[in-house]
Design a protein around this motif. Structure first.
Motif, PDB file in Angstrom:
ATOM      1  N   VAL A 104      58.308 111.770  76.021  1.00 39.73           N
ATOM      2  CA  VAL A 104      57.235 111.934  74.842  1.00 39.73           C
ATOM      3  C   VAL A 104      57.645 113.348  73.784  1.00 39.73           C
ATOM      4  N   VAL A 105      58.212 114.452  74.440  1.00 34.90           N
ATOM      5  CA  VAL A 105      58.723 115.343  73.551  1.00 34.90           C
ATOM      6  C   VAL A 105      59.716 114.877  72.562  1.00 34.90           C
ATOM      7  N   ALA A 106      60.643 114.071  73.309  1.00 32.09           N
ATOM      8  CA  ALA A 106      61.866 113.403  72.207  1.00 32.09           C
ATOM      9  C   ALA A 106      60.902 112.360  71.368  1.00 32.09           C
ATOM     10  N   MET A 107      60.081 111.715  71.672  1.00 34.43           N
ATOM     11  CA  MET A 107      59.330 110.705  70.965  1.00 34.43           C
ATOM     12  C   MET A 107      58.796 111.730  69.652  1.00 34.43           C
ATOM     13  N   GLY A 108      58.294 112.666  69.876  1.00 26.09           N
ATOM     14  CA  GLY A 108      57.500 113.399  68.820  1.00 26.09           C
ATOM     15  C   GLY A 108      58.436 114.056  67.946  1.00 26.09           C
ATOM     16  N   LYS A 109      59.548 114.521  68.303  1.00 29.24           N
ATOM     17  CA  LYS A 109      60.668 114.945  67.541  1.00 29.24           C
ATOM     18  C   LYS A 109      61.358 113.816  66.738  1.00 29.24           C
ATOM     19  N   THR A 110      61.336 112.547  67.071  1.00 28.35           N
ATOM     20  CA  THR A 110      61.498 111.469  66.385  1.00 28.35           C
ATOM     21  C   THR A 110      60.558 110.923  65.300  1.00 28.35           C
ATOM     22  N   GLU A 111      59.245 111.109  65.770  1.00 26.01           N
ATOM     23  CA  GLU A 111      58.375 110.901  64.724  1.00 26.01           C
ATOM     24  C   GLU A 111      58.229 111.874  63.491  1.00 26.01           C
ATOM     25  N   ALA A 112      58.377 113.197  63.990  1.00 21.37           N
ATOM     26  CA  ALA A 112      58.418 114.079  62.945  1.00 21.37           C
ATOM     27  C   ALA A 112      59.590 113.826  62.083  1.00 21.37           C
ATOM     28  N   ALA A 113      60.895 113.720  62.538  1.00 17.47           N
ATOM     29  CA  ALA A 113      62.021 113.637  61.498  1.00 17.47           C
ATOM     30  C   ALA A 113      61.531 112.186  60.670  1.00 17.47           C
ATOM     31  N   HIS A 114      61.155 111.191  61.205  1.00 18.01           N
ATOM     32  CA  HIS A 114      60.754 110.040  60.521  1.00 18.01           C
ATOM     33  C   HIS A 114      59.846 110.300  59.334  1.00 18.01           C
ATOM     34  N   GLN A 115      58.715 111.214  59.497  1.00 22.39           N
ATOM     35  CA  GLN A 115      57.718 111.672  58.673  1.00 22.39           C
ATOM     36  C   GLN A 115      58.484 112.579  57.516  1.00 22.39           C
ATOM     37  N   ALA A 116      59.355 113.266  57.894  1.00 19.99           N
ATOM     38  CA  ALA A 116      60.269 114.189  57.072  1.00 19.99           C
ATOM     39  C   ALA A 116      60.979 113.449  56.112  1.00 19.99           C
ATOM     40  N   VAL A 117      61.657 112.292  56.442  1.00 20.41           N
ATOM     41  CA  VAL A 117      62.268 111.423  55.673  1.00 20.41           C
ATOM     42  C   VAL A 117      61.535 110.769  54.626  1.00 20.41           C
ATOM     43  N   ILE A 118      60.264 110.292  55.034  1.00 21.12           N
ATOM     44  CA  ILE A 118      59.443 109.794  54.409  1.00 21.12           C
ATOM     45  C   ILE A 118      58.705 110.804  53.069  1.00 21.12           C
ATOM     46  N   ASP A 119      58.367 112.084  53.591  1.00 16.05           N
ATOM     47  CA  ASP A 119      57.983 113.087  52.858  1.00 16.05           C
ATOM     48  C   ASP A 119      59.025 113.267  51.643  1.00 16.05           C
ATOM     49  N   ALA A 120      60.319 113.442  51.898  1.00 20.64           N
ATOM     50  CA  ALA A 120      61.438 113.726  51.023  1.00 20.64           C
ATOM     51  C   ALA A 120      61.629 112.664  50.096  1.00 20.64           C
ATOM     52  N   ALA A 121      61.466 111.343  50.637  1.00 24.40           N
ATOM     53  CA  ALA A 121      61.509 110.259  49.605  1.00 24.40           C
ATOM     54  C   ALA A 121      60.378 110.249  48.701  1.00 24.40           C
ATOM     55  N   ALA A 122      59.177 110.525  48.990  1.00 18.82           N
ATOM     56  CA  ALA A 122      58.146 110.672  48.190  1.00 18.82           C
ATOM     57  C   ALA A 122      58.305 111.869  47.052  1.00 18.82           C
ATOM     58  N   MET A 123      59.055 112.604  47.612  1.00 18.76           N
ATOM     59  CA  MET A 123      59.351 113.818  46.469  1.00 18.76           C
ATOM     60  C   MET A 123      58.203 114.535  45.882  1.00 18.76           C
ATOM     61  N   GLY A 124      57.135 114.963  46.573  1.00 17.03           N
ATOM     62  CA  GLY A 124      55.988 115.372  46.107  1.00 17.03           C
ATOM     63  C   GLY A 124      54.740 114.307  45.602  1.00 17.03           C
ATOM     64  N   GLU A 125      55.230 113.203  45.564  1.00 18.90           N
ATOM     65  CA  GLU A 125      54.235 112.230  44.827  1.00 18.90           C
ATOM     66  C   GLU A 125      53.140 112.016  45.923  1.00 18.90           C
ATOM     67  N   SER A 126      52.038 111.283  45.405  1.00 16.95           N
ATOM     68  CA  SER A 126      50.967 111.107  46.324  1.00 16.95           C
ATOM     69  C   SER A 126      51.173 110.234  47.567  1.00 16.95           C
ATOM     70  N   ALA A 127      50.505 110.241  48.536  1.00 11.23           N
ATOM     71  CA  ALA A 127      50.522 109.195  49.681  1.00 11.23           C
ATOM     72  C   ALA A 127      50.709 107.968  49.291  1.00 11.23           C
ATOM     73  N   GLY A 128      51.458 107.055  49.796  1.00 11.83           N
ATOM     74  CA  GLY A 128      51.588 105.667  49.434  1.00 11.83           C
ATOM     75  C   GLY A 128      52.272 105.253  48.491  1.00 11.83           C
ATOM     76  N   GLY A 151      53.502 113.519  80.603  1.00 11.38           N
ATOM     77  CA  GLY A 151      53.593 113.029  79.339  1.00 11.38           C
ATOM     78  C   GLY A 151      52.279 112.935  78.617  1.00 11.38           C
ATOM     79  N   LEU A 152      51.254 112.615  79.598  1.00 13.43           N
ATOM     80  CA  LEU A 152      49.695 112.424  79.291  1.00 13.43           C
ATOM     81  C   LEU A 152      49.181 113.797  78.908  1.00 13.43           C
ATOM     82  N   VAL A 153      48.071 113.612  78.443  1.00 15.47           N
ATOM     83  CA  VAL A 153      47.187 114.885  78.333  1.00 15.47           C
ATOM     84  C   VAL A 153      46.315 115.171  79.287  1.00 15.47           C
TER      85      VAL A 153
END
Length: 148
Positions: free
Chosen positions: A64-88, A25-27
């Motif tokens: 680590v791969v599962a953590m990556g999928k969780t992190e991507a899903a987390h970010q997708a929810v945040i992006d959807a909640a922002a609905m195109g607005e700028s970050a933050g 799981g390391l590089v």
């Protein structure tokens, strides 16, 4: 050499970077992606964990791969909640709700592993394989230490 930026082994940094992962799981320093913001020596980031490639334990990549999928899903929810607005511009209560949801899902998974123990017993209520049962219980403890 296998390297990572997390203190206790591979973590969310390795889960979200473009570098190919070693079996642990390391590089691998011989296979660092130059587009990565974390692992190339030219980025001058602190490397907090590592081991020689010939001493690689060979396990951990799946987590680590599962953590990556969780992190991507987390970010997708945040992006959807922002609905195109700028970050933050996302309501910060969303972060707590996501963390609570993830904790509830992990707790449910641990409970299901523990409760499924009856399917691993013979007709007299004994475990067919005591070592496997101990491993299942340990797995549930790793997922959610608060499961009784």
């Amino acid at each position: 050499m296998h390297i990572g930026r997390s203190f206790d082994g591979p973590g969310h940094v390795e889960a979200t970077c473009p570098c190919p992962l070693a079996p642990c799981g390391l590089v691998d320093t011989d296979d660092v992606d130059e587009a990565c913001e974390q692992h190339p020596p030219t980025r001058c980031k602190t490397i907090r964990t590592g081991h020689p490639a010939d001493a690689c334990p060979g396990t951990g990549r799946a987590v680590v791969v599962a953590m990556g999928k969780t992190e991507a899903a987390h970010q997708a929810v945040i992006d959807a909640a922002a609905m195109g607005e700028s970050a933050g511009t996302v309501n910060f209560s969303l972060f707590g709700a996501l963390d609570d949801y993830r904790a509830a899902v992990e707790h449910e998974a641990a409970e299901r592993i523990r409760e499924d123990s009856w399917s691993r017993r013979d007709r007299w209520g004994r475990y067919e394989n005591e070592q496997r049962e101990a491993g299942q219980c340990h797995g549930a403890d790793l997922i959610d230490p608060e499961v009784p």
